[in-house]
Motif scaffolding. Structure first.
Motif, PDB file in Angstrom:
ATOM      1  N   UNK A  93     -30.383  70.431  17.805  1.00 57.30           N
ATOM      2  CA  UNK A  93     -30.385  71.192  19.035  1.00 57.30           C
ATOM      3  C   UNK A  93     -31.896  71.598  19.448  1.00 57.30           C
ATOM      4  N   UNK A 105     -34.770  73.037  17.475  1.00 53.71           N
ATOM      5  CA  UNK A 105     -34.257  74.138  16.569  1.00 53.71           C
ATOM      6  C   UNK A 105     -33.763  74.152  15.404  1.00 53.71           C
ATOM      7  N   UNK A 106     -32.250  74.219  15.250  1.00 54.87           N
ATOM      8  CA  UNK A 106     -31.807  74.242  13.827  1.00 54.87           C
ATOM      9  C   UNK A 106     -31.361  72.852  13.481  1.00 54.87           C
ATOM     10  N   UNK A 159     -26.688  73.195  31.094  1.00 53.45           N
ATOM     11  CA  UNK A 159     -27.377  74.017  29.851  1.00 53.45           C
ATOM     12  C   UNK A 159     -26.985  75.249  30.207  1.00 53.45           C
ATOM     13  N   UNK A 160     -27.173  76.248  29.191  1.00 57.49           N
ATOM     14  CA  UNK A 160     -26.543  77.565  29.073  1.00 57.49           C
ATOM     15  C   UNK A 160     -27.364  78.448  28.131  1.00 57.49           C
ATOM     16  N   UNK A 161     -26.561  78.782  27.352  1.00 57.90           N
ATOM     17  CA  UNK A 161     -27.178  79.573  26.133  1.00 57.90           C
ATOM     18  C   UNK A 161     -28.030  78.871  25.260  1.00 57.90           C
ATOM     19  N   UNK A 162     -27.640  77.405  25.458  1.00 58.21           N
ATOM     20  CA  UNK A 162     -28.512  76.104  24.783  1.00 58.21           C
ATOM     21  C   UNK A 162     -27.932  75.053  25.769  1.00 58.21           C
ATOM     22  N   UNK A 183     -21.888  78.615  27.299  1.00 59.68           N
ATOM     23  CA  UNK A 183     -22.064  79.708  28.163  1.00 59.68           C
ATOM     24  C   UNK A 183     -22.852  80.853  27.548  1.00 59.68           C
ATOM     25  N   UNK A 184     -23.564  81.594  28.426  1.00 58.52           N
ATOM     26  CA  UNK A 184     -24.413  82.687  28.139  1.00 58.52           C
ATOM     27  C   UNK A 184     -23.367  83.757  27.659  1.00 58.52           C
ATOM     28  N   UNK A 191     -27.401  77.747  16.324  1.00 60.31           N
ATOM     29  CA  UNK A 191     -28.115  78.863  16.208  1.00 60.31           C
ATOM     30  C   UNK A 191     -28.471  79.492  17.432  1.00 60.31           C
ATOM     31  N   UNK A 192     -27.770  80.637  17.636  1.00 58.31           N
ATOM     32  CA  UNK A 192     -28.260  81.425  18.826  1.00 58.31           C
ATOM     33  C   UNK A 192     -27.712  83.014  18.705  1.00 58.31           C
ATOM     34  N   UNK A 236     -27.434  85.302  20.052  1.00 59.75           N
ATOM     35  CA  UNK A 236     -26.432  85.976  21.176  1.00 59.75           C
ATOM     36  C   UNK A 236     -24.738  85.688  20.865  1.00 59.75           C
ATOM     37  N   UNK A 237     -24.707  84.684  19.974  1.00 63.21           N
ATOM     38  CA  UNK A 237     -23.424  84.314  19.626  1.00 63.21           C
ATOM     39  C   UNK A 237     -22.662  85.633  18.689  1.00 63.21           C
ATOM     40  N   UNK A 254     -21.038  89.210  23.689  1.00 58.41           N
ATOM     41  CA  UNK A 254     -20.884  87.647  23.793  1.00 58.41           C
ATOM     42  C   UNK A 254     -19.539  87.474  24.271  1.00 58.41           C
TER      43      UNK A 254
END
Lengths: 314, 314
Positions: A74, A88-89, A164-167, B243-244, B274-275, B277-278, B283
């Motif tokens: 990712x 990233x991960x 795209x979004x959060x990722x 999604x964010x 890995x975020x 925000x999740x 969220x």
């Protein structure tokens, strides 16, 4: 203007994969002028060789206008993030938290546009490949690009822009339903076991049968299992993204799979989504750019740096 | 300019559902000034009553600037299609192939913007509701809006635009994996049996338990089953759309479900994405506009007719 005609604008492109980095120089029309393959080793060693290639290329040809990177992930693609452009991960040893875009952009002093390899390939196919006919200027343009190789990756473009979004999407890791004839295989995904990638990727096929799909006899049940899993993926893409076309490529794909995948997609949808295109011979088809989809996608990322359609770092 | 201040621009909005059509007049700031409920009967009768409402409203207030419709579907949303704005393959008796946008737009002589009820609600939440904070001007803006009622609908916005393609997403009908404690329930979807909607909608809950979720005792296993299914949906949304934020509303939702859904989403993803925000408390959250998300979404569709962000008919 005269200068533009004599000297085409040149761009750097990188298809950054887990096995190899393809580095290339291309022009604004999508032509790849030269290309090199660099094995993916530790980040420092790999990126040093990539930098050598582009430094030499710039001294041979001309100053490049920008660099485009289509990478395994990712990735952090949020331009507001301090780790924008980082891998990233990833489970790939040594590559976790690698500043791919920043390292290369700073060293080469080039603006960089980075996206997932599959989002890049989807953009490239839309501009130069099997998605060209979709852009009629009136309909919303959306395309899904699937690659079934060692892993499974899916890029999606809506309204001409990658999702795209959060990722970014990681559609290779969705859950699917187990085929009845595949009951005892645990799956190979280190995170999810029997997610789509864990059941239907090239690695999964090797683990299940001990040979690549192309070597399986025509009557081996593995063909029906693979078609069912990729058909479930296509049904999921229709339900989640409603793409105008789904391109499926990668080392695992074989000609006979396309019709079988479509049949399983239609079986899964069971006429809920009524669109004649779903039954068309070109709804699920091979990438028009073939194996060059990835590097041409990276070239397109470079070309569109700063045009407002794609985010970029510097 | 003076005129603008005295008389705000007014718009018509319709939330067209399988049970009722909510018709409203609103202004450019998202205020609903008046509203009426019309039961959904046969198309001719229903649309005649809708037209009466707006004709009377226009004579009482002022000429409306445009009409926005958030509708049940499936809908044809391809502006290049001869059946643009039609309800297409709905199982709802009598409504198949109904020219919803064209009939109303021609009779009222208004430009019409139509989208799915859930895409409209997602846009409304992004502008005025629980998605407002996401639009920071730098990050890509993406939001998923889920409603769990009689059926399950999901709207998705990327880069500020609802997802359209061949048609529009129908994420309520994705396949999920059966919960171990739900083994004998066949599911209620007429197309797919045990798809998400067939297992987790209000209709499915009634069919399985004979009562709505809100009436189930706190220790009834149905709570864990429902949280698991909606958690699988949220994991799928993260993998497919990234999604964010995910908003989940509708008649089935209860406060205690949110944390349980998030826990099941994280279980399904198993740290692959890995975020941070999740794991955040916001969220997966309730729509900020509550039950008004649908009609305010339709109002926003009307307001943005012709602004280049949304397709429209005339």
């Amino acid at each position: 203007m005269t200068d533009d005609i004599r000297k085409p604008r040149l761009y750097g492109a990188i298809e950054a994969g887990g096995t190899k980095f393809i580095c290339a120089i291309g022009d604004q029309h999508g032509n790849i002028l030269e290309e090199a393959r660099i094995d993916t080793r530790a980040p420092a060693e790999t990126l040093a060789r990539v930098l050598e290639y582009f430094a030499a290329a710039q001294s041979r040809t001309a100053q490049l206008a920008a660099l485009g990177i289509g990478a395994f992930g990712p990735l952090d693609l949020n331009p507001a993030s301090p780790t924008y452009g980082f891998i990233t991960s990833t489970p790939k040893p040594g590559w976790k938290n690698t500043d791919l875009a920043g390292t290369l952009g700073r060293a080469l002093r080039l603006p960089v546009s980075i996206d997932t390899d599959v989002n890049g390939a989807a953009l490239g196919e839309l501009r130069w490949g099997a998605g060209r006919a979709l852009a009629d200027g009136r309909s919303p343009t959306s395309l899904a690009y699937v690659t079934v190789g060692t892993g499974i990756g899916v890029g999606v473009v809506h309204h001409g822009r990658p999702v795209h979004g959060l990722m970014h999407p990681e559609i290779g890791h969705v859950s699917i339903r187990r085929h009845a004839a595949d009951g005892s295989f645990a799956g190979t995904c280190p995170y999810h076991g029997d997610c789509l990638e864990g059941l239907a990727s090239g690695s999964a096929l090797m683990a299940r049968t001990g040979r690549p799909l192309s070597h399986a006899p025509a009557d081996d049940p593995v063909w029906a299992i693979e078609a069912d899993y990729l058909g479930q993926l296509c049904a999921l893409l229709v339900l989640c993204h409603s793409p105008q076309r789904i391109l499926v490529g990668g080392g695992v794909m074989q000609d006979r799979l396309y019709a079988a995948i479509q049949a399983r997609m239609l079986h899964a949808l069971n006429d809920y989504v009524e669109a004649a295109q779903l039954r068309g011979a070109d709804y699920i088809t091979a990438p028009g750019l073939g194996a060059a989809a990835g590097i041409k996608g990276a070239l397109l990322l470079a070309i569109t740096v700063g045009d407002g359609l794609l985010h970029h770092g510097t």
